[in-house]
Design a protein around this motif. Structure first.
Motif, mmCIF file in Angstrom:
data_model
loop_
_atom_site.group_PDB
_atom_site.id
_atom_site.type_symbol
_atom_site.label_atom_id
_atom_site.label_comp_id
_atom_site.label_asym_id
_atom_site.label_seq_id
_atom_site.Cartn_x
_atom_site.Cartn_y
_atom_site.Cartn_z
ATOM 1 N N TRP A 123 -2.144 3.495 -15.863
ATOM 2 C CA TRP A 123 -0.908 3.539 -15.090
ATOM 3 C C TRP A 123 -0.948 2.396 -14.084
ATOM 4 O O TRP A 123 -1.890 2.264 -13.311
ATOM 5 N N VAL A 124 0.097 1.587 -14.079
ATOM 6 C CA VAL A 124 0.141 0.397 -13.224
ATOM 7 C C VAL A 124 1.297 0.526 -12.240
ATOM 8 O O VAL A 124 2.405 0.911 -12.626
ATOM 9 N N LYS A 125 1.004 0.219 -10.991
ATOM 10 C CA LYS A 125 2.034 0.238 -9.959
ATOM 11 C C LYS A 125 1.916 -1.008 -9.109
ATOM 12 O O LYS A 125 0.828 -1.364 -8.650
ATOM 13 N N SER A 126 3.051 -1.702 -8.907
ATOM 14 C CA SER A 126 3.088 -2.893 -8.068
ATOM 15 C C SER A 126 3.990 -2.647 -6.877
ATOM 16 O O SER A 126 5.045 -2.010 -7.002
ATOM 17 N N ALA A 127 3.564 -3.133 -5.709
ATOM 18 C CA ALA A 127 4.384 -2.993 -4.508
ATOM 19 C C ALA A 127 5.584 -3.916 -4.600
ATOM 20 O O ALA A 127 5.637 -4.834 -5.424
ATOM 21 N N SER A 128 6.577 -3.652 -3.764
ATOM 22 C CA SER A 128 7.774 -4.489 -3.761
ATOM 23 C C SER A 128 7.384 -5.929 -3.479
ATOM 24 O O SER A 128 6.604 -6.225 -2.580
ATOM 25 N N GLY A 129 7.918 -6.821 -4.262
ATOM 26 C CA GLY A 129 7.564 -8.228 -4.127
ATOM 27 C C GLY A 129 6.368 -8.619 -4.961
ATOM 28 O O GLY A 129 6.047 -9.804 -5.081
ATOM 29 N N GLY A 130 5.678 -7.626 -5.540
ATOM 30 C CA GLY A 130 4.547 -7.919 -6.418
ATOM 31 C C GLY A 130 3.314 -8.430 -5.717
ATOM 32 O O GLY A 130 2.445 -9.040 -6.343
ATOM 33 N N HIS A 131 3.187 -8.159 -4.392
ATOM 34 C CA HIS A 131 2.049 -8.699 -3.650
ATOM 35 C C HIS A 131 0.780 -7.878 -3.836
ATOM 36 O O HIS A 131 -0.316 -8.401 -3.694
#
Length: 311
Positions: A123-131
């Motif tokens: 399961w992959v999760k990226s923060a807003s902006g992909g930082h």
């Protein structure tokens, strides 16, 4: 002079030559990745005694020549729901020539087939902006193997360590003399977080479940019985070279059998590290009492060709 009481130069292997060969290939018909391995090892002791004077389980004058070979195949497929299905098969063999040890014949052999299947669900999760990003991956791995002969000279696999590096391994023995047998399930979860500030956090937790206890592992290894201890390992790495690692083993009652902490700092020219470990008593590994150990090591690069180290 020796670090351990009872050590004697004639009964310690003074000559241990070895050579190994490994080749990876892709089978045309079934795809995936195959591996072919050969390994030659010689163990020579200057003693000619046919007794075990120090009661370590090894005849004082035993000499061993060993040829091990293996072939295995692995393949992974991504399913429609994002799960990753992996299958594997392998065959490992060993031939021994033994001298000056009446507990064995002049030659012994062993064959070990292995079958495995594993299921991973990242399961992959990226923060807003992909930082920053996080990956959580539950893993279930079923492994079966059957060593045809477990009565072989054990020169390399007397000390077994259970950690995040071999939680999902087919065999947790460090050498080729012994190979893990039976039906078992390796279960666990990996979590990794990468931060835009330059640090990375990784956590692994899991354990091993067996269909039956074959008596392969000592109590102190925490792999004995039908259920291993729980493994919990954590590592933080910063982009300035600082790293903190901690791993622990504990049972269902939260009684710890191992705790280890390591701090390290490395730059291009030098590195410093400190390590503290506490281990439960295990007479089978020559540790009759619970043991605490503190270790320090350092390295200094003088040039591209010279490095000075100290421990």
């Amino acid at each position: 002079y020796f670090l351990r009481a009872g050590d004697s130069d004639p009964i310690l292997p003074g000559l241990v030559p070895g050579v190994s060969y490994e080749r990876r290939f892709t089978p045309d018909l079934i795809g995936g990745q195959g591996t072919l391995r050969f390994d030659l090892l010689g163990v020579n002791r200057s003693s000619t005694s046919l007794i075990d004077s120090n009661a370590d389980g090894v005849i004082d004058g035993r000499d061993v020549g060993r040829l091990t070979f293996g072939v295995d195949w692995r393949r992974q497929t991504v399913l429609s729901n994002g799960m990753v299905l992996g299958v594997a098969a392998g065959l490992n063999g060993a031939l021994y020539r033994i001298g000056q040890d009446p507990t064995f014949g002049a030659s012994v052999s062993r064959m070990t087939p292995t079958l495995a299947v594993d299921l991973r669900w990242p399961w992959v999760k990226s923060a807003s902006g992909g930082h920053s990003s996080q990956v959580i991956e539950p893993v279930l791995q079923l492994v079966w193997s059957d060593a045809s002969n477990t009565s072989v000279p054990n020169e390399e696999s007397s000390l077994v360590e259970f950690d995040e590096g071999n939680l999902f391994s087919f065999s947790r023995f460090p050498g080729s003399d012994l190979y893990e047998s039976g039906l078992r399930a390796n279960i666990g979860v990996n979590w990794t977080r990468k931060d835009p500030d330059g640090w990375t956090l990784g956590v692994t937790a899991g354990r091993v479940l067996r269909s039956e206890d074959l008596g392969q592992f000592s109590t102190g290894s925490r792999l004995s019985g039908t259920r291993s201890d729980w493994l919990l390992a954590m590592q933080i790495r910063a982009d300035n070279g600082l790293s903190v690692t901690n791993r622990a083993l504990f049972d269902d009652s939260l009684e710890f059998s191992k705790s280890e902490l390591r701090l390290s700092f490395g730059q291009q020219r030098y590195s410093l590290a400190g390590n503290y470990v506490w281990l439960v008593a295990d007479p089978a590994e020559g540790r009759p009492l619970a043991t605490s150990e503190l270790a320090l090591d350092a390295a200094l690069r003088l040039s591209d060709s010279w490095v000075v180290t100290g421990t």
